[in-house]
Design an enzyme around this catalytic site. Structure first.
Site, PDB file in Angstrom:
ATOM      1  CD  GLU B 344      17.531  80.128  11.004  1.00 34.25           C
ATOM      2  OE1 GLU B 344      18.394  79.902  10.081  1.00 34.25           O
ATOM      3  OE2 GLU B 344      17.517  81.095  11.451  1.00 34.25           O
ATOM      4  CG  HIS B 375      45.920  64.790  12.853  1.00 31.51           C
ATOM      5  ND1 HIS B 375      47.313  64.399  13.176  1.00 31.51           N
ATOM      6  CD2 HIS B 375      45.813  64.120  11.587  1.00 31.51           C
ATOM      7  CE1 HIS B 375      47.636  63.318  12.434  1.00 31.51           C
ATOM      8  NE2 HIS B 375      46.788  63.303  11.317  1.00 31.51           N
ATOM      9  CE  LYS B 486      16.998  89.115  12.828  1.00 30.92           C
ATOM     10  NZ  LYS B 486      16.041  88.794  11.525  1.00 30.92           N
TER      11      LYS B 486
END
Lengths: 520, 520
Positions: B344, B375, B486
């Protein structure tokens, strides 16, 4: 497998290179028409793959189909499903084996195929159900395992924990980090605890260490350890021992760890925590998607289509990372599971006869749930310099009946808005408010996150990985790249002189590093 | 800030380009000598940064120093610490502000600097301690917030939860996903629950939605909501309301969300859960590292050195992703916090006067704890085609006194083995067992994961991000890239006609997409 060839040796490769010089632009005024949005959908019974926001057009889809036909991907899929020993690098793998994770959910449907293996799987399913019915005293279960023995089962459980049975507590113990063990085992009532130790061979360092720790705790609590511990393993392994375990449930050696979520490795824990109905739905959803993914039409087979889109974005458009962005918090661990599945399977650089490949193989897979991720790294997705392709996952309905409908609408509004913003961008004279757009995404949309859709999602991604491997002409089913680190770690243990000698000069760096890093 | 210039306009840029043609190779027989391992260490009081396994040599370190001097990075660091309004894109940002997260832990030490802001911070610290002492009836705390109001505090708590006070339960509620809210609030005893609503402005969708949900639950449980809820916000915001909140704790408007872990945003929750001693250590560790990171000698300033290494790997060597690999499960959330902070902050493409930059800025940051990650995706790190640079984090001792020492030794043996394997590789005639090596990594090693080292780690990474921004000549402290999404999401809510009209043709795509994706 004689018809396999490297991607850059195919006819279609030239077409794809040519198309990549001028990929479909997403940010023009008339790019994203309603007609496009409504037609670029791969619809299946349980989910839809929307791909109108990818750099895709009609000629590209035709090229995808040509590549599919040229590489006979249908035959390769069938070879896998029918048990050919495809897990090998020809001439270099000592013991080629089949790849049978689809069989754990009953695919292929033809009962005459793989009869012996099918009988083992079905027998173990019955035994697991009976075992759980016979032992209602267990209200907590600890699964000890690492890698595929943890990530997949944990992710499936997390995805479906909204449907957890009352009074059932399921925990996973994986890391050799001893603080992790203390954290996971907090507040355990050992008298009512079932432990499952999961390892194909029984030789995994972390699992051995954690089993020993748990046995010590059980003893301290005054429990007879054998009455509390079962193993999930292959027949005749170190864990197949009735003196130490209440019973052993068997997995097929031909089911890889990272593909074992629908095998006994995942099944015992999921049946314990979620009950049989949810798990049966999960298996049915996975099987239904395995059937769908057999189709040779790229527009109707979501795994094949997604594999081709990934290769298009990565190999041809140079976007070397893919973010998975589910709009439900319950799929947070699912992303980590996919990260393992994809990167351990296709993070290779040689082809299926051991020759170095001339193109890039697996992208970096990362991501996390929205809307939280919007408040984290979406800044970079929108305005950063490093390109990312994205896969959104959404659901029309929440899991819980008493969930706020308004909140769920807001959640989906955000998902849709992000896809539009990434694709379309927005021009502004203020360079800090300018969005270039043209950033590709796709969307997997299903009705609700339940047993059936989780099974379908798992199968979709597993089959996508297989198709990517087929197209890239590599073996997706081994993991030789994890061996060197293991050997070196063993060499740092005392009494490993032979191994130390074998490692030669590496050993000096290792010991020097240990001394410098730890000061001992 | 008149001395800032783009990286590719510096004198050092040419030197770096030249050096990048022949970077130091890690996989030759005599590459990693004990002398090299012992000298390429940046040692501070609380941790050491080992960088012998990076593509670094003496000429490169000299170039790093020249770049540091040329860009007057010491002055830029001081400008930040002393409250200059560096959070701006010159000519385009309406309201430039300072960047004061360091002040929340008392840096700079000079009490005459930023007296007013310092007084506010110190006053709120006293009020928080007093508030918690006065309200011992609260044994559960729910922090409602998203992005920086959740990730950082949650990561710090998780890192230190081994030192949690008895009978204290801390939960975080963030996503607008309603299933998440139901999951987080399971089994809450509302009578003993303190809720903190965290938002600078009080207008964050997710936080508003979750606050309303929690208020409804409190009311159903028969509680007086005002007696249970506090806010953490800026003075005079929507949340600064004594009628609705038991009290409000103030944060400075000049502390960005993602940098607010050591502000009131993190502090109340951490003091509640961990007690004052651990939090005071955390603040002291962060401050000590802020002091260390002021040094102009690249070999002694770990944040500056790490920033230069990141830019070297990414901009000059083309490795566009960085994996953070802590060898402790307790730092799993810390990686997610860093992902936000880094991406960000530096996921931008314009410079500090609004001009498009001619080089790549922030890499993809991802990762997770070892040994589990070994793994999972380590296959690709060792043998994949996509290059990754890695940052290991290790500790000489476990957190818990009763932790198994043997397990902790095994944990660190694995860490060391992986670094050696990545760097040295290993030749084999079997191409599937061949490791090319020459894959760079670094290691941050500290004595124990405790309050002091977590504070130091946080400061190290925060300062590294600031230095990267200075060098890349971008503003690390805004996040305009999250606005478009937004706005579009708001446009999908009913009764937003004005906004819909303003968005123009984008609106059509949005509504079409909603119809196609959701079928409504």
């Amino acid at each position: 497998m004689s018809h396999t060839r490297d991607l850059d040796q195919t006819q279609s490769h030239k077409t794809l290179l040519e198309l990549a010089r001028n990929p479909f632009a997403l940010n023009k005024a008339d790019s994203l028409t309603k007609q496009r949005l409504s037609s670029l959908i791969c619809q299946t019974d349980l989910l839809a793959l929307h791909y109108a926001f990818e750099h895709v057009n009609e000629p590209l889809l035709q090229a995808f189909q040509e590549l599919t036909d040229e590489l006979k991907l249908d035959e390769q899929y069938q070879a896998m499903s029918h048990g050919e020993a495809i897990n090998q690098v020809q001439g270099w793998t000592d013991d080629p084996v089949a790849v049978l994770h689809q069989l754990t959910r009953g695919f292929p449907e033809d009962q005459s195929v793989l009869k012996k293996e099918r009988a083992l799987i079905e027998g173990e399913k019955r035994r697991m159900k009976q075992f759980l019915a016979d032992h209602p005293q267990f209200t907590t279960m600890i699964q000890i395992g690492i890698g595929g023995s943890e990530l997949g089962p944990k992710a499936m459980f997390r995805a479906l924990s909204a449907y957890k049975q009352p009074n059932r507590d399921l925990r996973f113990l994986s890391n050799v980090d001893p603080d992790h063990a203390i954290d996971v085992l907090q507040g355990i009532d050992w008298r009512h605890t079932l432990v499952a130790v999961v390892s194909k061979s029984g030789s995994t360092l972390e699992t051995k260490t954690n089993e020993a720790w748990v046995r010590a705790q059980l003893e301290t609590a005054g429990c007879n350890t054998r009455e509390h511990i079962v193993s999930i393993t292959t027949p005749a392994s170190l864990l197949d021992d009735n003196n130490k375990y209440l019973t052993s449930f068997y997995m097929l050696p031909s089911v890889g760890g990272r593909f074992s979520s629908s095998s006994a490795v995942g099944e015992l824990a999921l049946r314990f925590a979620l009950g049989n109905d949810v798990v049966d739905d999960f298996m049915a959803g996975a099987k239904a998607m395995d059937i769908q993914c057999r189709l040779t039409d790229v527009r109707r087979n979501p795994a094949l289509l997604a594999a081709l889109l990934n290769i298009w974005n990565h190999v041809y458009l140079g976007i070397n990372n893919l973010a998975i962005l589910p709009y439900t918090q319950a799929l947070d661990d699912f992303v980590l599971h996919l990260q393992q599945c994809v990167m351990e399977s296709n993070g290779k650089s040689i082809n299926r006869v051991g020759k170095k490949l001339g193109y890039s193989t697996s992208a970096i897979l990362w991501g996390s749930p929205g809307t939280n991720s919007q408040h984290s790294y979406f800044q970079q997705l929108h305005q950063g310099t490093t390109r990312t392709s994205t896969c959104f996952v959404g659901f029309k309905n929440p899991q819980n009946e008493r969930a706020s409908n308004a909140a769920h609408v807001a959640l989906n509004n955000n998902l849709i808005a992000q896809m539009v913003a990434l694709a379309c961008g927005r021009k502004s004279d203020n360079p800090n408010h300018n969005f270039d757009g043209n950033r590709p995404s796709r969307l997997i949309m299903a009705d609700r996150l339940d047993g059936r859709t989780v099974g379908a999602l798992l199968s979709l991604f597993e089959n996508q990985i297989a198709y990517e491997g087929f197209i890239l002409n590599l073996n997706s089913f081994d993991q030789e790249g994890v061996q060197l680190g293991k050997k070196l770690a063993q060499a740092l243990e005392p009494n490993q002189d032979a191994l130390r000698a074998q490692l030669g000069p590496l050993q000096d760096v290792l010991l020097d590093a240990k001394h410098v890093f730890l000061g001992d």
